[in-house]
Design a protein around this motif. Structure first.
Motif, short mmCIF file in Angstrom:
data_model
loop_
_atom_site.label_atom_id
_atom_site.label_comp_id
_atom_site.label_asym_id
_atom_site.label_seq_id
_atom_site.Cartn_x
_atom_site.Cartn_y
_atom_site.Cartn_z
N THR A 630 33.22 25.47 39.79
CA THR A 630 32.64 24.70 38.69
C THR A 630 31.60 25.55 37.99
N SER A 631 31.21 25.08 36.82
CA SER A 631 30.18 25.78 36.08
C SER A 631 28.83 25.61 36.77
N LYS A 632 27.90 26.45 36.32
CA LYS A 632 26.57 26.41 36.91
C LYS A 632 25.91 25.07 36.67
N GLU A 633 26.07 24.52 35.47
CA GLU A 633 25.43 23.25 35.15
C GLU A 633 25.99 22.11 36.00
N ILE A 634 27.32 22.12 36.20
CA ILE A 634 27.91 21.07 37.03
C ILE A 634 27.38 21.17 38.45
N SER A 635 27.28 22.36 38.96
CA SER A 635 26.77 22.53 40.33
C SER A 635 25.34 22.01 40.42
N ILE A 636 24.52 22.33 39.40
CA ILE A 636 23.14 21.86 39.41
C ILE A 636 23.08 20.34 39.31
N LEU A 637 23.90 19.77 38.45
CA LEU A 637 23.91 18.30 38.29
C LEU A 637 24.33 17.61 39.58
N ILE A 638 25.34 18.14 40.26
CA ILE A 638 25.78 17.54 41.53
C ILE A 638 24.69 17.66 42.58
N TRP A 639 24.07 18.84 42.64
CA TRP A 639 22.99 19.02 43.62
C TRP A 639 21.82 18.07 43.32
N ALA A 640 21.42 17.96 42.04
CA ALA A 640 20.30 17.09 41.69
C ALA A 640 20.62 15.63 41.98
N MET A 678 11.24 12.85 38.27
CA MET A 678 11.31 14.29 38.05
C MET A 678 12.76 14.77 38.10
N LEU A 679 13.50 14.34 39.11
CA LEU A 679 14.90 14.74 39.23
C LEU A 679 15.73 14.16 38.09
N HIS A 680 15.39 12.94 37.69
CA HIS A 680 16.13 12.34 36.59
C HIS A 680 15.91 13.12 35.30
N ASP A 681 14.69 13.51 35.04
CA ASP A 681 14.39 14.31 33.84
C ASP A 681 15.07 15.67 33.91
N PHE A 682 15.05 16.28 35.10
CA PHE A 682 15.70 17.58 35.26
C PHE A 682 17.20 17.46 35.02
N ARG A 683 17.81 16.43 35.53
CA ARG A 683 19.24 16.22 35.30
C ARG A 683 19.52 16.01 33.82
N ALA A 684 18.62 15.30 33.14
CA ALA A 684 18.83 15.08 31.71
C ALA A 684 18.79 16.40 30.95
N THR A 685 17.87 17.30 31.33
CA THR A 685 17.77 18.61 30.67
C THR A 685 19.03 19.43 30.90
N VAL A 686 19.47 19.50 32.15
CA VAL A 686 20.68 20.25 32.48
C VAL A 686 21.90 19.62 31.81
N ARG A 687 21.91 18.30 31.76
CA ARG A 687 23.04 17.59 31.16
C ARG A 687 23.18 17.94 29.68
#
Length: 929
Positions: A630-640, A678-687
């Motif tokens: 998967t892409s880097k963003e998808i991996s980050i979103l799944i982890w978050a 914090m995690l929700h905001d981070f996910r929104a940025t990555v999203r």
């Protein structure tokens, strides 16, 4: 006739109840010889239509008992001498209790029962119940006395001819006594009917004479100023009137003093219906008294005492005025109580769960009664009425709970009992609340409106006691309901089986205590019942012992848990039990350790989140790889998301624990919420970053052609790998509901299923086409050249279509089917050509020459070799014709002739190998004879 004669059953059933006899006394009575003769005559003779049953006088019974006692002397001679021994034997024969006669008995003062035969038929055992009727003469003795006195005795005694030989003054005394007897009978009769009878004086003709004399005296007084003394007779009449007025004043005064609060003062708990009946009966009695005061005799008494200027004239006026005032009061109260009575009557048959909604209507109606009636707006009366309404609600609640059955369901269904008791408490509390609201409404009105300034304790004294009892009953059901969760308790871990067994043992012991309580027959809803408080005290001490044992088990369980999830499961499993004040107080120190553990978990999660977020920011510069699929963003979103779920799990655990022990929950709750944010905001940025990249790729894909034909003749899907990557990332949209897709990406996502099917079809089409083209040889190319040109022409349309075109999937499926059909045909033809080649190559193994036993060679081939070659030849011919059909070639075409030359070469090569094998065999045979 025997005592067990079936004709006596109707008489026995009534007589035993009427005279309150034992069956043995009835048997003695019907066994008496005189009674048997009388009953036989009544049953068997048509001349006797009735028989009378009465009780014998006690004095007569004693006399007959003495007469019937006989002493008998028995003389015996002994061997020692002629001495006589006298032995007295007393035979006691009990006399009958009842007397049966064919005529009305004389000198009888007790009850008499008359049995009548309406027809003159013989009574048999079959007709006994239908032919005999039982009556009680003189059952209304008071009416009989009154009627005999007025209609018989007084007219007879009043006739001078009947009393001419009587001593002087005796008739007047008899009349006076008869009047007293009649008045007493009327008073008693009226009292039995709830009425007040005013005894009348025996005035008769003396009243009119007295009135005329008093008028003459009044005229003489007016003319001469002198008063003439009345005669002795007139004086007696006036005295009788005065005495009558005194009796009236006493009776009326005693009646007017009656009040509906007397039942409350007698420590009973009356209902509103008794209040309504009291005022209705009071009104009827006042009307009855008023009618008596307005009767002719009462007017005569009033005229006499007024004419004689008696001091009791004012007393009579006061009696009349008091009755009129009381009558006006009773009419007003009865009229204003009617709406409340109509409202309360249906409550007894109403579903109890609907009773709560009626409490406000009842109190509002009482408030209207207070404001409407000018006689009922007194605290003493409204307090009595409100107490009676409370008593009604108490009785309805007790009936709803089943009275003595309220504890029976503690073992089988404690939840239903808990709900029922709770419903009763809510209903009764609602009644008190409605009272307070009505009192507040009255307080807010003007000063002329009377207020309910009396203490509410006077009203709710019994209701509060009942509520306290219901609170204890509710606590019983609540404890039982809480402890019932122990039946399904299960611990995991090394010592889980041991702890589970201890909890089950505690629960079984508690169940035994509850079973003993439920089997008791006391009425727990009765506040006067003194058995229930003792049972409650015993059960309370037993429950505390059970809670002590549970504390020991739960303490050990909480001490061994190292993660909040395990603690959350324990708290959720024992949530009802842990809310018990005693258990919670004992386990408070363990919950402090639990809160520290949860705080540590949340802190570690926060540190991990911050480090990973910082690593992501660094990866923007250094191109760090997170996943190869998967892409880097998808991996980050799944982890978050996984990390956020972990924090939310800790948050849910603290919510469960804070229901039991809230201390320390606020810090953990704030920490979890800030971390989740914090995690929700981070996910929104990555999203956002991910959707931007996804939109670029989607726009590129939608502009690309579906297929392209390479110069080498091969087909290719220009953006196949990128499309696969985008479709794979679009699966994440179903996992993350917060994703907002841009237009191009949204279009791809909406047609994702069609695109997947189209891509698979294109992949199949590409693979089959390229396999055919890549493996074609010089001999086969002319044969399929026409079909390839047709396919190129059909596929040229797809080369101009993009991935965003409408109807793409149907067109791709159509072209795929054509390519698959072409691929299948060419594959079969190639397989046939390969089979021809294998047959020809197999001839090298056939032996044309063979040796005989004597070593000489045979010049002809074997029959088997000849047969095999013949069959192979036929098969080669068939396969060749089959390929011509598959290739759709003409027999005279140059391409087909070239193909046949190719087949001939294969056959020729096979025959040469066959001959070489035979020559080799011949050479070997000649060299080695």
């Amino acid at each position: 006739m025997e005592p067990k004669d079936e004709r006596l059953e109707p008489l026995m059933n009534f007589a035993v109840k009427s005279f309150r006899l034992d069956p043995e006394k009835w048997r003695l009575s019907v066994s008496n010889e005189d009674n048997l003769v009388t009953l036989n005559g009544f049953f068997s003779s048509p001349d006797h239509g009735c028989v009378f049953i009465s009780e014998k006088e006690k004095e007569e019974e004693k006399e007959k008992e003495e007469e019937e006692k006989e002493d008998t002397i028995i003389v015996t001679e002994k061997e020692d001498g002629p001495e006589a021994e006298t032995v007295e034997e007393t035979e006691d024969v009990l006399p009958p209790v009842l007397l049966f006669t064919l005529y009305f008995p004389r000198d009888i003062i007790s009850k008499v029962v008359c049995v009548v035969k309406p027809s003159r038929e013989v009574v048999t055992k079959d007709t006994a119940k239908n032919l005999m009727f039982v009556e009680m003469p003189g059952i209304d003795a008071l009416s009989l006395i009154t009627t005999l006195t007025e209609d018989t005795a007084l007219p007879l005694i009043g006739n001078e001819q009947n009393c001419s030989d009587w001593p002087e003054g005796m008739s007047e005394e008899v009349v006076k006594q008869m009047e007293i007897l009649k008045n007493q009978a009327c008073v008693v009769k009226a009292q039995t009917q709830g009425r007040t009878f005013l005894p009348q004086p025996g005035l008769n003709g003396d009243a009119s004479n007295l009135e005329e004399s008093l008028k003459l005296e009044q005229e003489q007084e007016d003319n001469n100023g002198d008063i003439t003394l009345t005669t002795a007779c007139h004086s007696e009449v006036l005295q009788a009137c005065d005495q009558t007025i005194m009796e009236w004043a006493e009776l009326v005064g005693q009646f007017l003093k009656e009040d509906s609060s007397e039942l409350l003062l007698e420590q009973t708990r009356p209902l509103p219906v008794e209040e309504f009946n009291f005022w209705e009966c009071r009104l009827q009695n006042l009307v009855f008294i008023d009618e008596q005061l307005r009767s002719v005799k009462a007017q005569q008494v009033a005229a006499i005492v007024e004419s004689a200027q008696s001091v009791y004239a004012n007393t009579l006026k006061q009696i009349f005025n008091n009755v009129q005032s009381a009558l006006k009061e009773a009419e007003d109260i009865t009229h204003n109580l009617k709406p409340l009575q109509e409202l309360l009557e249906p409550l007894q048959s109403m579903d109890y769960l609907k009773l709560r909604d009626q409490a406000e209507r009842v109190m509002n109606e009482v408030q209207l009664l207070w404001m409407r009636s000018k006689f009922y707006c007194k605290p003493c009366r409204i307090v009595v009425l409100l107490q009676e309404i409370c008593n009604l609600f108490i009785e309805l609640s007790r009936s709803f709970l089943g009275r003595s059955q309220v504890l029976k369901g503690l073992v089988s269904d404690p939840a239903s009992g808990f709900q029922s008791v709770s419903a009763c408490i809510v209903t009764l509390e609602r009644l008190k609340e409605c009272f307070r609201n009505c009192r507040s409404q009255l307080d807010s009105k003007d000063a002329n409106t009377p207020k309910w300034d009396f203490p509410s304790l006077l009203i709710f004294v019994h209701l509060d006691q009942f509520l306290e009892r219901l609170g204890k009953i509710k606590e019983l059901h609540c404890v039982t309901l809480d402890m019932s969760h122990l039946d399904h308790a299960f611990f995991s871990g090394i010592n889980g089986k041991k702890w589970s067994g201890l909890v089950q043992e505690v629960y079984n012991q508690f169940l035994n205590h509850v079973r003993v309580l439920s089997e008791n027959d006391c009425d727990a809803t009765d506040t006067n019942d003194q058995v229930f408080p003792d049972l409650w005290a015993l059960f309370h001490s037993q429950a505390q012992d059970i809670e002590n044992r549970l504390v020991t088990v739960l303490s050990r369980a909480l001490e061994t848990r190292t993660i909040s999830t395990s603690v959350g499961k324990i708290v959720l499993m024992f949530q009802k039990v842990l809310r018990r004040p005693f258990i919670l107080n004992k386990l408070r120190r363990h919950f402090k350790s639990v809160w520290n553990m949860i705080q540590t978990e949340v802190t570690r999660t926060e540190e991990m989140a911050q480090s990973q977020i910082e690593a992501y920011k660094q990866s923007q510069v250094q191109s760090q790889v997170y996943s190869g699929y998967t892409s880097k963003e998808i991996s980050i979103l799944i982890w978050a998301r996984q990390l956020e779920e972990r924090v939310q799990h800790s948050y849910r655990n603290q919510l469960i624990i804070r229901e039991v022990e809230p201390s320390g929950a606020q810090f953990v709750s704030d920490k979890c919420q800030s971390l989740i944010k914090m995690l929700h905001d981070f996910r929104a940025t990555v999203r956002v970053k991910w959707t931007e990249n996804l939109e670029k790729d989607s726009a590129f894909i939608l502009q690309q052609p579906v297929i392209q034909l390479h110069q080498s003749g091969m087909l290719q899907v220009p953006c196949g790998p990128k499309l696969e990557a985008v479709l794979r990332e679009l699966r994440f949209v179903n996992w993350d509901k917060e994703v907002k897709l841009p237009p191009q990406t949204s279009h791809l996502f909406s047609s994702r299923e069609d695109l997947i099917k189209t891509h698979l079809s294109l992949s199949k089409l590409q693979s089959c086409y390229n396999q055919v083209v890549s493996s074609v040889d010089q001999v086969e190319r002319p044969l399929i050249q026409t079909q390839l040109q047709d396919l190129h022409q059909d596929l040229s349309g797809l080369q101009s279509r993009t991935w965003g075109a409408q109807g793409l999937m149907q067109e791709v499926h159509s072209q795929r089917d054509k390519v698959l059909s072409f691929y299948k045909t060419i594959t079969e033809a190639r397989a046939t050509t390969t089979a021809i080649k294998q047959i020809a190559e197999g001839w090298a193994k056939i032996q044309l020459l063979q040796c005989q036993e004597d070593g000489f060679l045979r010049g002809e081939t074997s029959e088997s070799s000849q047969l095999q070659l013949s069959q192979d030849a036929q098969e080669l011919l068939r396969m060749t014709q089959e390929n011509r059909s598959l290739y759709q070639a003409e027999e005279s075409s140059e391409a087909w002739l070239c193909y046949l030359d190719h087949i001939d070469d294969l056959v020729q090569s096979g025959l040469i190998q066959l001959l070489q094998t035979a020559l080799s065999f011949l050479t070997e045979s000649m060299e080695n004879p």
